[in-house]
Scaffold this active site. Structure first.
Site, PDB file in Angstrom:
ATOM      1  N   ARG A  98       6.480  15.616  12.124  1.00 28.87           N
ATOM      2  CA  ARG A  98       5.379  14.889  11.485  1.00 28.87           C
ATOM      3  C   ARG A  98       5.840  14.063  10.289  1.00 28.87           C
ATOM      4  O   ARG A  98       5.422  12.915  10.117  1.00 28.87           O
ATOM      5  CB  ARG A  98       4.284  15.879  11.086  1.00 28.87           C
ATOM      6  CG  ARG A  98       3.111  15.264  10.309  1.00 28.87           C
ATOM      7  CD  ARG A  98       2.616  13.946  10.842  1.00 28.87           C
ATOM      8  NE  ARG A  98       2.325  13.974  12.275  1.00 28.87           N
ATOM      9  CZ  ARG A  98       2.219  12.886  13.025  1.00 28.87           C
ATOM     10  NH1 ARG A  98       2.441  11.678  12.515  1.00 28.87           N
ATOM     11  NH2 ARG A  98       1.942  12.985  14.305  1.00 28.87           N
ATOM     12  N   LYS A 133       0.856  -3.477  -5.317  1.00 29.72           N
ATOM     13  CA  LYS A 133      -0.229  -2.699  -4.713  1.00 29.72           C
ATOM     14  C   LYS A 133       0.347  -1.823  -3.599  1.00 29.72           C
ATOM     15  O   LYS A 133       0.158  -2.059  -2.414  1.00 29.72           O
ATOM     16  CB  LYS A 133      -1.317  -3.633  -4.186  1.00 29.72           C
ATOM     17  CG  LYS A 133      -1.993  -4.434  -5.294  1.00 29.72           C
ATOM     18  CD  LYS A 133      -3.001  -5.422  -4.750  1.00 29.72           C
ATOM     19  CE  LYS A 133      -3.621  -6.234  -5.880  1.00 29.72           C
ATOM     20  NZ  LYS A 133      -4.572  -7.257  -5.385  1.00 29.72           N
ATOM     21  N   LYS A 165      -0.771 -11.813 -16.924  1.00 28.95           N
ATOM     22  CA  LYS A 165      -1.915 -11.939 -16.038  1.00 28.95           C
ATOM     23  C   LYS A 165      -3.170 -12.272 -16.846  1.00 28.95           C
ATOM     24  O   LYS A 165      -3.112 -12.444 -18.062  1.00 28.95           O
ATOM     25  CB  LYS A 165      -2.086 -10.660 -15.221  1.00 28.95           C
ATOM     26  CG  LYS A 165      -0.878 -10.407 -14.301  1.00 28.95           C
ATOM     27  CD  LYS A 165      -1.014  -9.138 -13.519  1.00 28.95           C
ATOM     28  CE  LYS A 165      -2.087  -9.220 -12.448  1.00 28.95           C
ATOM     29  NZ  LYS A 165      -1.730 -10.167 -11.371  1.00 28.95           N
ATOM     30  N   GLU A 199      -0.083 -16.025 -14.738  1.00 30.35           N
ATOM     31  CA  GLU A 199      -1.205 -16.194 -13.816  1.00 30.35           C
ATOM     32  C   GLU A 199      -2.308 -17.005 -14.487  1.00 30.35           C
ATOM     33  O   GLU A 199      -2.678 -16.735 -15.629  1.00 30.35           O
ATOM     34  CB  GLU A 199      -1.742 -14.816 -13.419  1.00 30.35           C
ATOM     35  CG  GLU A 199      -3.022 -14.844 -12.609  1.00 30.35           C
ATOM     36  CD  GLU A 199      -3.616 -13.459 -12.454  1.00 30.35           C
ATOM     37  OE1 GLU A 199      -3.094 -12.704 -11.613  1.00 30.35           O
ATOM     38  OE2 GLU A 199      -4.581 -13.135 -13.164  1.00 30.35           O
ATOM     39  N   ASP A 220      -4.368 -18.111  -9.089  1.00 30.92           N
ATOM     40  CA  ASP A 220      -5.055 -16.940  -8.565  1.00 30.92           C
ATOM     41  C   ASP A 220      -6.468 -17.277  -8.107  1.00 30.92           C
ATOM     42  O   ASP A 220      -7.277 -17.794  -8.879  1.00 30.92           O
ATOM     43  CB  ASP A 220      -5.110 -15.854  -9.640  1.00 30.92           C
ATOM     44  CG  ASP A 220      -5.641 -14.539  -9.111  1.00 30.92           C
ATOM     45  OD1 ASP A 220      -5.191 -14.117  -8.028  1.00 30.92           O
ATOM     46  OD2 ASP A 220      -6.494 -13.931  -9.779  1.00 30.92           O
TER      47      ASP A 220
END
Length: 284
Positions: A98, A133, A165, A199, A220
């Site tokens: 597994r 992410k 950002k 960004e 963005d």
């Protein structure tokens, strides 16, 4: 980078999680002397990633298990293709099964999804890149899978590059002169080897960022029209990255706006595991 030591440590932790006090089923039903031969088979088309990680899982349970890899990371898979053969003590093979499958299925799913995005922009010169992410603790595995699918890696962590950002800019306020000054000051204090990316989410932010001499500007959640306008405004003075809400169906149009890079969080956070299975052929 996916190192051998990191693979072994992560696989060992996964095996400990899966059988903290041993495999009760295997120990209850399978004779200690039993042997098993099995094949790792692709049950659908895709791109292989994580084959060597699966091999480590079998060897971590029992170093004497014989694993022969017939295909390798980055290879195209056809339904029914045999990826590897496995032979060893039946209890060991079944205990590792597994965990080995979890890694190779997850990583192959990411590689397969990445290949679909890369194929969708073929001929445009645009690079498809991943994001942060990722599954906590598995970033190196998932980023390796992106490369297997033909994609590129963005910064690995917060320690690798400066990426200002929207929330960073919000702290600085709306004054363009202040933003330019802050970015210039950051550039002066950074080592020359450190990449600086910013960004923006509006066209009117571009001039202030450009004035600071940054390396990459991320546009963005821009519309296609605004992406074209942003590329024109930047005019080759920095790399242009598109990001935000980009789907497989629409990525070709984004690529054709003239951007250099497209970052896609879905490569890792939304990839479906590819169906591979371990089929025991002989037990005795």
């Amino acid at each position: 980078m996916l190192t051998e030591s990191h693979v072994r440590a992560t696989v060992a932790a996964a095996l400990e999680e899966d059988a903290p006090w041993g495999d009760l089923t295997g120990e209850a039903l399978v004779p200690a002397e039993a042997r098993a031969s099995a094949v790792l088979v692709a049950r659908e088309d895709g791109v292989l990633a994580g084959a060597a990680v699966a091999e480590v899982a079998f060897h971590e349970v029992d170093p004497a298990t014989d694993v022969q890899l017939l295909l390798h990371d980055g290879d195209l898979l056809k339904e029914g293709a045999v990826v590897a053969t496995v032979e060893g003590a039946a209890r060991a093979v079944l205990r590792a099964e597994r965990v080995a499958l979890n890694f190779v299925q997850r990583m192959s799913g990411i590689a397969t999804q990445t290949r679909a995005y890369v194929d969708a922009v073929a001929g445009t010169g645009v690079r498809i890149v991943d994001t942060r992410k990722t599954t906590p603790g598995l970033r190196a595995f998932e980023r390796h899978a992106v490369v297997c699918g033909g994609g590129r890696n963005h910064r690995f962590s917060l320690s690798d590059a400066v990426m200002a950002k929207d929330n960073h800019l919000a702290v600085l306020g709306d004054d363009p002169a202040r933003i330019t000054a802050a970015l210039r000051d950051a550039r002066e204090r950074l080592p020359h080897t450190v990449h600086l990316e910013v960004e923006v989410d509006r066209l009117d932010q571009i001039d202030a960022v450009l004035a600071a001499g940054v390396d990459t500007i991320m546009l963005d959640n821009f519309s296609l029209a605004d992406l074209r306008a942003g590329v024109a405004a930047i005019a080759g003075r920095a790399l242009v990255e598109a990001s935000g809400g980009i789907t497989l169906d629409g990525i070709r149009e984004v690529a054709e706006t003239g951007v250099d890079l497209i970052s896609v969080g879905a490569l890792t956070h939304s990839a479906r595991a590819l169906d591979l299975g371990l089929d025991v052929e002989v037990a005795g």
